[in-house]
Design an enzyme around this catalytic site. Structure first.
Site, PDB file in Angstrom:
ATOM      1  N   ARG A 118       0.884  -1.177   0.000  1.00 55.82           N
ATOM      2  CA  ARG A 118       0.000   0.000   0.000  1.00 55.82           C
ATOM      3  C   ARG A 118       0.913   1.215   0.000  1.00 55.82           C
ATOM      4  O   ARG A 118       1.637   1.454   0.968  1.00 55.82           O
ATOM      5  CB  ARG A 118      -0.904  -0.014   1.234  1.00 55.82           C
ATOM      6  CG  ARG A 118      -1.647   1.282   1.441  1.00 55.82           C
ATOM      7  CD  ARG A 118      -2.749   1.203   2.469  1.00 55.82           C
ATOM      8  NE  ARG A 118      -3.916   0.528   1.932  1.00 55.82           N
ATOM      9  CZ  ARG A 118      -5.140   0.638   2.439  1.00 55.82           C
ATOM     10  NH1 ARG A 118      -5.367   1.398   3.498  1.00 55.82           N
ATOM     11  NH2 ARG A 118      -6.152  -0.011   1.895  1.00 55.82           N
ATOM     12  N   HIS A 145      -7.264   0.939  -6.524  1.00 57.82           N
ATOM     13  CA  HIS A 145      -7.548   0.063  -5.381  1.00 57.82           C
ATOM     14  C   HIS A 145      -8.243  -1.210  -5.912  1.00 57.82           C
ATOM     15  O   HIS A 145      -9.428  -1.444  -5.672  1.00 57.82           O
ATOM     16  CB  HIS A 145      -8.449   0.812  -4.389  1.00 57.82           C
ATOM     17  CG  HIS A 145      -8.468   0.236  -3.006  1.00 57.82           C
ATOM     18  ND1 HIS A 145      -7.708  -0.851  -2.628  1.00 57.82           N
ATOM     19  CD2 HIS A 145      -9.167   0.607  -1.899  1.00 57.82           C
ATOM     20  CE1 HIS A 145      -7.936  -1.121  -1.354  1.00 57.82           C
ATOM     21  NE2 HIS A 145      -8.814  -0.260  -0.887  1.00 57.82           N
ATOM     22  N   GLN A 148     -10.198  -3.841  -3.620  1.00 57.81           N
ATOM     23  CA  GLN A 148     -11.477  -3.281  -3.178  1.00 57.81           C
ATOM     24  C   GLN A 148     -12.536  -3.465  -4.268  1.00 57.81           C
ATOM     25  O   GLN A 148     -13.655  -3.925  -4.007  1.00 57.81           O
ATOM     26  CB  GLN A 148     -11.287  -1.782  -2.885  1.00 57.81           C
ATOM     27  CG  GLN A 148     -12.554  -1.081  -2.442  1.00 57.81           C
ATOM     28  CD  GLN A 148     -13.016  -1.541  -1.075  1.00 57.81           C
ATOM     29  OE1 GLN A 148     -12.233  -1.567  -0.148  1.00 57.81           O
ATOM     30  NE2 GLN A 148     -14.271  -1.922  -0.944  1.00 57.81           N
ATOM     31  N   ASP A 240     -17.238   7.399  -1.380  1.00 54.41           N
ATOM     32  CA  ASP A 240     -15.977   7.235  -0.640  1.00 54.41           C
ATOM     33  C   ASP A 240     -15.675   8.598  -0.010  1.00 54.41           C
ATOM     34  O   ASP A 240     -16.330   9.607  -0.325  1.00 54.41           O
ATOM     35  CB  ASP A 240     -14.868   6.782  -1.622  1.00 54.41           C
ATOM     36  CG  ASP A 240     -13.544   6.471  -0.937  1.00 54.41           C
ATOM     37  OD1 ASP A 240     -13.513   6.353   0.311  1.00 54.41           O
ATOM     38  OD2 ASP A 240     -12.516   6.363  -1.642  1.00 54.41           O
ATOM     39  N   CYS A 280     -16.373   1.841   0.546  1.00 54.33           N
ATOM     40  CA  CYS A 280     -15.219   0.969   0.807  1.00 54.33           C
ATOM     41  C   CYS A 280     -14.822   0.983   2.276  1.00 54.33           C
ATOM     42  O   CYS A 280     -14.190   0.042   2.746  1.00 54.33           O
ATOM     43  CB  CYS A 280     -14.043   1.395  -0.066  1.00 54.33           C
ATOM     44  SG  CYS A 280     -13.563   3.119   0.185  1.00 54.33           S
ATOM     45  N   ARG A 308     -13.852  -8.754   1.451  1.00 51.34           N
ATOM     46  CA  ARG A 308     -12.432  -8.471   1.228  1.00 51.34           C
ATOM     47  C   ARG A 308     -11.610  -9.707   1.591  1.00 51.34           C
ATOM     48  O   ARG A 308     -10.643 -10.053   0.922  1.00 51.34           O
ATOM     49  CB  ARG A 308     -11.958  -7.276   2.070  1.00 51.34           C
ATOM     50  CG  ARG A 308     -12.525  -5.911   1.680  1.00 51.34           C
ATOM     51  CD  ARG A 308     -12.030  -5.402   0.349  1.00 51.34           C
ATOM     52  NE  ARG A 308     -10.582  -5.308   0.247  1.00 51.34           N
ATOM     53  CZ  ARG A 308      -9.850  -4.284   0.707  1.00 51.34           C
ATOM     54  NH1 ARG A 308     -10.434  -3.236   1.262  1.00 51.34           N
ATOM     55  NH2 ARG A 308      -8.527  -4.273   0.558  1.00 51.34           N
TER      56      ARG A 308
HETATM   57  N1   CP Z   1     -11.364  -0.199   2.294  1.00 49.44           N
HETATM   58  C1   CP Z   1     -10.094  -0.295   2.704  1.00 49.44           C
HETATM   59  O1   CP Z   1      -9.152  -0.521   1.937  1.00 49.44           O
HETATM   60  O2   CP Z   1      -9.961  -0.148   4.046  1.00 49.44           O
HETATM   61  P1   CP Z   1      -8.590   0.060   4.834  1.00 49.44           P
HETATM   62  O3   CP Z   1      -8.043   1.406   4.420  1.00 49.44           O
HETATM   63  O4   CP Z   1      -8.973   0.028   6.286  1.00 49.44           O
HETATM   64  O5   CP Z   1      -7.650  -1.036   4.466  1.00 49.44           O
HETATM   65  N1  NVA Z   2      -9.943   6.842  -1.188  1.00 46.57           N
HETATM   66  C1  NVA Z   2      -9.593   6.349   0.123  1.00 46.57           C
HETATM   67  C2  NVA Z   2      -9.804   4.890   0.210  1.00 46.57           C
HETATM   68  C3  NVA Z   2      -9.477   4.268   1.534  1.00 46.57           C
HETATM   69  C4  NVA Z   2      -9.724   2.798   1.549  1.00 46.57           C
HETATM   70  C5  NVA Z   2      -8.152   6.712   0.442  1.00 46.57           C
HETATM   71  O1  NVA Z   2      -7.297   6.559  -0.449  1.00 46.57           O
HETATM   72  O2  NVA Z   2      -7.871   7.164   1.545  1.00 46.57           O
END
Ligand code: CP
Ligand code: NVA
Length: 324
Positions: A118, A145, A148, A240, A280, A308
């Protein structure tokens, strides 16, 4: 065809995804997504049964950003499958700061069988993948993502039987979550409408990639700015956060700009009566969504979060399980 299930071999292992990376939905064909969904369904149904599929396999989890769902489900997923995960907390330093990403990749491939990363920059996951022979999975970047999006569509697939010709309406920031959702809808033949304030629309490259995929799948892609028009007839409304991780200093400015894009009961009333509400997570209640909507009977946010686990277990098995 008879399918013989064993604790070490699910019906869909050993396929064309073996040893591949998953950085973007664009690396998948529709039949790959079908395989991932079928594998996830099997792993979900018989959670206790497939406990040796990744026996002896190790997963590195490199995170530059916070996470609940992604971190937890990859770690628990590896444990469910008989393997293990090592968490590498990179929240204090970007990848490449202490040593070249290339060198990191070339070390990790000697010790583990796969990497979930990540990162802020999408380029960082691409660089990891380009420099090692083990699968690299995108656990979210500023741009995409994909895990997701697969869970989102799998959850709709469970709810509707098929996602083909269903209309998903994404209301909010044209961000990473939105981009991968567009890719997967376009690939699988679901119609996708994205409704954002002017200047916050999805990336033009993603829009054109989705349009190219849609030619084959028959899905409609629409980009617009008026939420009242967008949500009419929706089978699912998705939102989101307005400011993603890394954009915290824009939170106040964005709150004013996105005010008309909050998903509330009034907005949901314009969609189909059984329209699903999707997010998400993490959600900011009272900002992009109101509590009555996220807690309401049509909200499927916790089903998506649950899935997930199953979707990522399927991804792990299909990418890392070939030589189990
Ligand atoms: N939706 C998602 O990716 O959640 P986290 O940021 O908690 O991993
Ligand atoms: N768009 C959000 C998604 C988190 C799962 C972010 O990048 O923070």
């Amino acid at each position: 065809m008879t399918t013989i299930l064993t604790p070490t071999r699910p019906p869909h292992a050993f396929g064309r995804l073996a040893k591949k990376d998953l950085l973007t939905i664009q690396q998948l064909g529709a039949s790959d997504v079908d395989t991932i969904f079928a594998t996830a369904a099997e792993l979900k149904k018989n959670r206790e049964y497939h406990n040796a599929l990744l026996k002896g396999k190790r997963l590195a989890m490199i995170f530059e950003k916070d996470s609940l769902r992604t971190r937890f489900t990859f770690d628990v997923g590896m444990q469910d499958l008989g393997g293990s995960a090592v968490f590498m907390d990179h929240r204090d330093a970007r990848l490449g700061q202490r040593e070249a990403v290339k060198d990191m990749a070339k070390n990790l491939e000697r010790w583990v069988h796969g990497i979930v990363a990540r990162t802020y920059k999408h380029r960082a996951v691409e660089e990891l993948a380009a420099n090692c022979g083990i699968p690299v999975i995108n656990g979210l970047t500023d741009y995409l993502h994909p895990c997701q999006a697969l869970s989102d569509l799998f959850t709709l697939h469970e709810r509707f039987g098929s996602v083909k010709n269903r209309r998903v309406v994404y209301v909010g920031d044209g961000n990473n979550t939105c981009h991968s959702l567009m890719h997967v809808c376009a690939l699988m033949g679901a119609h996708i409408t994205v409704c954002s304030p002017e200047g916050y629309e999805p990336n033009a490259r993603v829009v054109s990639e989705a349009m190219i995929m849609a030619r084959e799948s028959g899905s409609d892609i629409e980009i617009m700015n008026d939420p009242e028009v967008a949500v009419r007839g929706a089978d699912a409304v998705y939102t989101d956060v307005w400011a993603s991780m890394g954009q915290e200093d824009e939170t106040e400015e964005r709150a004013a700009i996105f005010e008309q894009y909050r998903v509330d009961e009034e907005m949901m009333a314009l969609a189909k009566p059984d329209c699903a509400f999707m997010h998400c997570l993490p959600a900011h209640r009272g900002q992009e969504v109101t509590s009555p909507v996220i807690d309401g009977p049509n909200s499927i946010v916790y089903d998506i979060a649950e899935n997930r686990l199953h979707i990522q277990k399927a991804i792990l098995v299909l990418l890392m399980g070939a030589k189990a």
